[in-house]
Design a protein around this motif. Sequence first.
Motif, PDB file in Angstrom:
ATOM      1  N   GLY A  27     -74.830 -13.201  37.457  1.00 45.69           N
ATOM      2  CA  GLY A  27     -75.403 -14.462  36.976  1.00 45.69           C
ATOM      3  C   GLY A  27     -74.405 -15.302  36.199  1.00 45.69           C
ATOM      4  N   PRO A  28     -73.779 -14.749  35.166  1.00 41.61           N
ATOM      5  CA  PRO A  28     -72.770 -15.525  34.436  1.00 41.61           C
ATOM      6  C   PRO A  28     -71.557 -15.907  35.288  1.00 41.61           C
ATOM      7  CG  PRO A  28     -73.550 -13.701  33.095  1.00 41.61           C
ATOM      8  CD  PRO A  28     -74.120 -13.508  34.476  1.00 41.61           C
ATOM      9  N   VAL A  29     -71.206 -15.096  36.247  1.00 40.88           N
ATOM     10  CA  VAL A  29     -70.090 -15.410  37.147  1.00 40.88           C
ATOM     11  C   VAL A  29     -70.418 -16.671  37.949  1.00 40.88           C
ATOM     12  CG1 VAL A  29     -68.835 -14.624  39.198  1.00 40.88           C
ATOM     13  CG2 VAL A  29     -69.255 -13.037  37.315  1.00 40.88           C
ATOM     14  N   LEU A  30     -71.613 -16.703  38.500  1.00 35.80           N
ATOM     15  CA  LEU A  30     -72.022 -17.872  39.272  1.00 35.80           C
ATOM     16  C   LEU A  30     -72.087 -19.112  38.388  1.00 35.80           C
ATOM     17  CD1 LEU A  30     -74.801 -16.208  41.467  1.00 35.80           C
ATOM     18  CD2 LEU A  30     -72.469 -16.827  42.170  1.00 35.80           C
ATOM     19  N   GLN A  31     -72.579 -18.942  37.167  1.00 40.16           N
ATOM     20  CA  GLN A  31     -72.644 -20.075  36.250  1.00 40.16           C
ATOM     21  C   GLN A  31     -71.244 -20.563  35.877  1.00 40.16           C
ATOM     22  OE1 GLN A  31     -75.597 -21.704  35.462  1.00 40.16           O
ATOM     23  NE2 GLN A  31     -74.043 -23.214  34.904  1.00 40.16           N
ATOM     24  N   ASP A  32     -70.300 -19.630  35.694  1.00 42.82           N
ATOM     25  CA  ASP A  32     -68.910 -20.015  35.439  1.00 42.82           C
ATOM     26  C   ASP A  32     -68.376 -20.892  36.576  1.00 42.82           C
ATOM     27  OD1 ASP A  32     -68.778 -18.604  33.057  1.00 42.82           O
ATOM     28  OD2 ASP A  32     -67.663 -16.908  33.919  1.00 42.82           O
ATOM     29  N   MET A  33     -68.700 -20.503  37.803  1.00 40.05           N
ATOM     30  CA  MET A  33     -68.243 -21.281  38.950  1.00 40.05           C
ATOM     31  C   MET A  33     -68.844 -22.680  38.934  1.00 40.05           C
ATOM     32  SD  MET A  33     -68.263 -18.369  41.929  1.00 40.05           S
ATOM     33  CE  MET A  33     -67.470 -19.395  43.176  1.00 40.05           C
ATOM     34  N   LEU A  34     -70.145 -22.760  38.687  1.00 40.13           N
ATOM     35  CA  LEU A  34     -70.801 -24.073  38.641  1.00 40.13           C
ATOM     36  C   LEU A  34     -70.256 -24.930  37.508  1.00 40.13           C
ATOM     37  CD1 LEU A  34     -74.497 -23.047  39.404  1.00 40.13           C
ATOM     38  CD2 LEU A  34     -72.911 -24.272  40.920  1.00 40.13           C
ATOM     39  N   ASP A  35     -70.050 -24.320  36.353  1.00 37.19           N
ATOM     40  CA  ASP A  35     -69.516 -25.061  35.208  1.00 37.19           C
ATOM     41  C   ASP A  35     -68.110 -25.585  35.495  1.00 37.19           C
ATOM     42  OD1 ASP A  35     -71.863 -24.479  33.845  1.00 37.19           O
ATOM     43  OD2 ASP A  35     -70.955 -22.915  32.593  1.00 37.19           O
ATOM     44  N   THR A  36     -67.303 -24.769  36.140  1.00 34.40           N
ATOM     45  CA  THR A  36     -65.929 -25.167  36.442  1.00 34.40           C
ATOM     46  C   THR A  36     -65.897 -26.271  37.495  1.00 34.40           C
ATOM     47  OG1 THR A  36     -65.173 -22.955  35.839  1.00 34.40           O
ATOM     48  CG2 THR A  36     -63.637 -24.325  37.083  1.00 34.40           C
ATOM     49  N   ILE A  37     -66.761 -26.173  38.495  1.00 35.79           N
ATOM     50  CA  ILE A  37     -66.850 -27.249  39.488  1.00 35.79           C
ATOM     51  C   ILE A  37     -67.279 -28.548  38.805  1.00 35.79           C
ATOM     52  CG2 ILE A  37     -68.120 -28.071  41.517  1.00 35.79           C
ATOM     53  CD1 ILE A  37     -68.196 -25.075  42.435  1.00 35.79           C
ATOM     54  N   ALA A  38     -68.209 -28.471  37.874  1.00 37.91           N
ATOM     55  CA  ALA A  38     -68.643 -29.664  37.134  1.00 37.91           C
ATOM     56  C   ALA A  38     -67.500 -30.248  36.309  1.00 37.91           C
ATOM     57  CB  ALA A  38     -69.842 -29.322  36.239  1.00 37.91           C
ATOM     58  N   LEU A  39     -66.679 -29.387  35.713  1.00 37.27           N
ATOM     59  CA  LEU A  39     -65.519 -29.871  34.959  1.00 37.27           C
ATOM     60  C   LEU A  39     -64.527 -30.609  35.856  1.00 37.27           C
ATOM     61  CD1 LEU A  39     -64.838 -26.860  32.572  1.00 37.27           C
ATOM     62  CD2 LEU A  39     -65.546 -29.168  31.913  1.00 37.27           C
ATOM     63  N   VAL A  40     -64.316 -30.084  37.047  1.00 39.95           N
ATOM     64  CA  VAL A  40     -63.428 -30.748  38.008  1.00 39.95           C
ATOM     65  C   VAL A  40     -63.992 -32.121  38.353  1.00 39.95           C
ATOM     66  CG1 VAL A  40     -62.530 -30.684  40.375  1.00 39.95           C
ATOM     67  CG2 VAL A  40     -62.443 -28.627  38.950  1.00 39.95           C
ATOM     68  N   ASP A  41     -65.295 -32.166  38.612  1.00 38.48           N
ATOM     69  CA  ASP A  41     -65.931 -33.447  38.923  1.00 38.48           C
ATOM     70  C   ASP A  41     -65.733 -34.450  37.792  1.00 38.48           C
ATOM     71  OD1 ASP A  41     -66.822 -32.506  41.356  1.00 38.48           O
ATOM     72  OD2 ASP A  41     -68.872 -32.139  40.673  1.00 38.48           O
TER      73      ASP A  41
END
Length: 113
Positions: A6-20
């Motif tokens: 769960g936290p791994v997937l959230q890390d990915m989503l958070d990082t993609i949002a940061l890139v955006d």
Amino acid sequence: MTRDVGPVLQDMLDTIALVDTALSGKSREDLGRDAILRLAIQRAIEIISEASRHIPDELLQHTPDIPWRAIRGIGNILRHEYHRIADDMIWTVVVRDLPALRVAVETLVSKIE
């Protein structure tokens, strides 16, 4: 030691949002001119790559259209072949691959809830 997915997937989503956020209103040329921005985006892709390595293969089967092996491998390219990384490749990852990856990760989140 296995990480909770769960936290791994959230890390990915958070990082993609940061890139955006970092690239909002910016062009490929802006990325090429700004060394700090370029390094930040490359590091974000490394983080996404590393996080993807902690997702169990059986969960990845829910998103067969995503090239998980390539996602897992791009981190090694960024770390070990950094001198050969072309801005065009990074830009392609950002505009073509990350949106599809976001959708896939959201799908995986829904599968574990």
